[in-house]
Design a protein around this motif. Structure first.
Motif, short mmCIF file in Angstrom:
data_model
loop_
_atom_site.label_atom_id
_atom_site.label_comp_id
_atom_site.label_asym_id
_atom_site.label_seq_id
_atom_site.Cartn_x
_atom_site.Cartn_y
_atom_site.Cartn_z
N UNK A 136 0.83 -1.20 0.00
CA UNK A 136 0.00 0.00 0.00
C UNK A 136 0.87 1.26 0.00
N UNK A 137 1.88 1.27 0.88
CA UNK A 137 2.77 2.44 0.97
C UNK A 137 3.68 2.51 -0.25
N UNK A 138 4.10 1.34 -0.74
CA UNK A 138 4.94 1.32 -1.95
C UNK A 138 4.25 2.00 -3.12
N UNK A 188 1.35 4.07 -2.99
CA UNK A 188 0.69 5.36 -2.78
C UNK A 188 1.46 6.32 -1.88
N UNK A 189 2.47 5.84 -1.18
CA UNK A 189 3.18 6.70 -0.24
C UNK A 189 2.45 6.78 1.10
N UNK A 190 3.14 7.30 2.10
CA UNK A 190 2.57 7.35 3.45
C UNK A 190 1.39 8.30 3.57
N UNK A 191 1.26 9.24 2.63
CA UNK A 191 0.14 10.19 2.70
C UNK A 191 -1.21 9.49 2.57
N UNK A 192 -1.22 8.28 2.01
CA UNK A 192 -2.49 7.56 1.85
C UNK A 192 -3.10 7.24 3.22
N UNK A 193 -2.26 7.14 4.25
CA UNK A 193 -2.75 6.81 5.60
C UNK A 193 -3.45 7.98 6.27
N UNK A 194 -3.14 9.19 5.85
CA UNK A 194 -3.78 10.37 6.43
C UNK A 194 -4.90 10.92 5.53
N UNK A 243 -7.18 -2.96 -4.44
CA UNK A 243 -7.58 -3.49 -3.14
C UNK A 243 -6.34 -4.07 -2.47
N UNK A 244 -6.14 -3.74 -1.20
CA UNK A 244 -5.00 -4.25 -0.43
C UNK A 244 -5.54 -5.04 0.77
N UNK A 245 -4.92 -6.18 1.03
CA UNK A 245 -5.43 -7.09 2.06
C UNK A 245 -4.28 -7.61 2.92
N UNK A 295 0.65 -5.40 7.33
CA UNK A 295 1.50 -5.30 6.14
C UNK A 295 0.65 -5.76 4.96
N UNK A 296 0.17 -4.82 4.18
CA UNK A 296 -0.88 -5.12 3.21
C UNK A 296 -0.30 -5.44 1.83
N UNK A 297 -0.94 -6.41 1.18
CA UNK A 297 -0.55 -6.83 -0.16
C UNK A 297 -1.64 -6.46 -1.15
N UNK A 298 -1.21 -6.13 -2.36
CA UNK A 298 -2.15 -5.79 -3.42
C UNK A 298 -2.86 -7.05 -3.89
#
Length: 280
Positions: free
Chosen positions: A42-44, A46-52, A160-162, A176-179
């Protein structure tokens, strides 16, 4: 005789004293688990901004060891995801993340999300409210919580990340989410006239390829209902079965074939349809 009477008198008190309720291991040891972070692919992507980003949606299921749902919730703020659970029991935690899900997922004006976040509530199918709190379930009912048996039954135009993990005693947990989505890219070869009509089995999806439009991209999602740890499934692939019909009214050709393609997550899988295979 007096001794026997005394023993009989004390038996009820002995049974009460030995009740399982008084066993410390049988009493609930309630703890709170917070889900504070989602990392991995997910972070790879979209970057950490996706969490905020408050447009990101997080669906979390908490299942007992018998796979029945203990609690579930839909969040746009992962810091509010705190579940109260019994530290003596085994649980499975499942996180499903959709970046920009508020825009992409189907929803009504009250903020109830269907599509990927369809739920069963006492056996009735309905959309899930965006509550930012956990909803606790009647664990005697088998079908409660998110409808997680979406195995290529629908196609989704978004990522979708799971992640699925077993319980631990930590007060905080990081996913730790996987696509778990990808696409199939269909190409028509030697299609100068006529058309291909394609139906994807187990998916309510039909589309056509024509001389004017010779390619089509079909998004898909690969989700697991059985909560195996996600890292065991990160190379997961599946076979999609298709019914392909080639129609050329000018040459009076109308022919069906069953086809299949292996699809992999996090990939654009190529599927080539050659007209010569249907005309020779």
């Amino acid at each position: 005789m007096k001794l026997k009477v005394l023993i009989l008198l004390f038996v009820p008190f002995m049974l009460v004293a030995c009740r399982d309720d008084d066993n410390p291991r049988s009493r609930p040891n309630l703890v709170e688990t917070s889900f504070t972070l989602a990392s991995g692919e997910l972070i790879r992507d979209y970057g950490e901004d996706v969490l905020t980003d408050r447009n990101t949606l997080y669906g979390i299921s908490v299942r007992l060891d018998n796979f029945r749902t203990y609690a579930y919730g839909l969040f746009d703020d992962l810091s509010k995801a705190v579940v109260q659970r019994d530290a003596n029991q085994q649980y499975w935690f499942r996180l499903t993340v959709v970046p920009n899900g508020k825009t992409l997922c189907t929803h009504d004006k009250r903020g109830n999300y269907g599509d990927l976040f369809t739920i069963y509530d006492n056996g009735k199918e309905q959309s899930c409210p965006l509550s930012n709190t956990f909803i606790y379930c009647d664990t005697t009912i088998a079908r409660n919580g998110f409808q997680e048996d979406i195995q290529l039954s629908q196609s989704y135009p978004y990522n979708i990340y799971v992640d699925v993990v077993g319980s631990n005693t930590a007060s905080d947990y990081k996913f730790s989410s996987y696509l778990y989505s990808g696409s199939i890219r269909f190409f028509a070869y030697n299609l100068s006239q006529g058309r291909f009509e394609i139906a994807v089995l187990r998916m309510d999806k039909e589309f056509s390829l024509t001389p004017e439009k010779q390619e089509y991209i079909l998004p898909f999602a690969l989700l697991h209902r059985i909560p195996y740890p996600t890292w065991l499934c990160k190379d997961y692939a599946n076979v999609v079965t298709l019914q392909v019909r080639y129609i050329d009214e000018e040459r009076k050709i109308d022919r069906w074939m069953d086809k299949s393609v292996i699809v992999h997550r996090d990939e654009q899988n190529i599927f080539l349809l050659d007209v010569n295979e249907f005309t020779n």
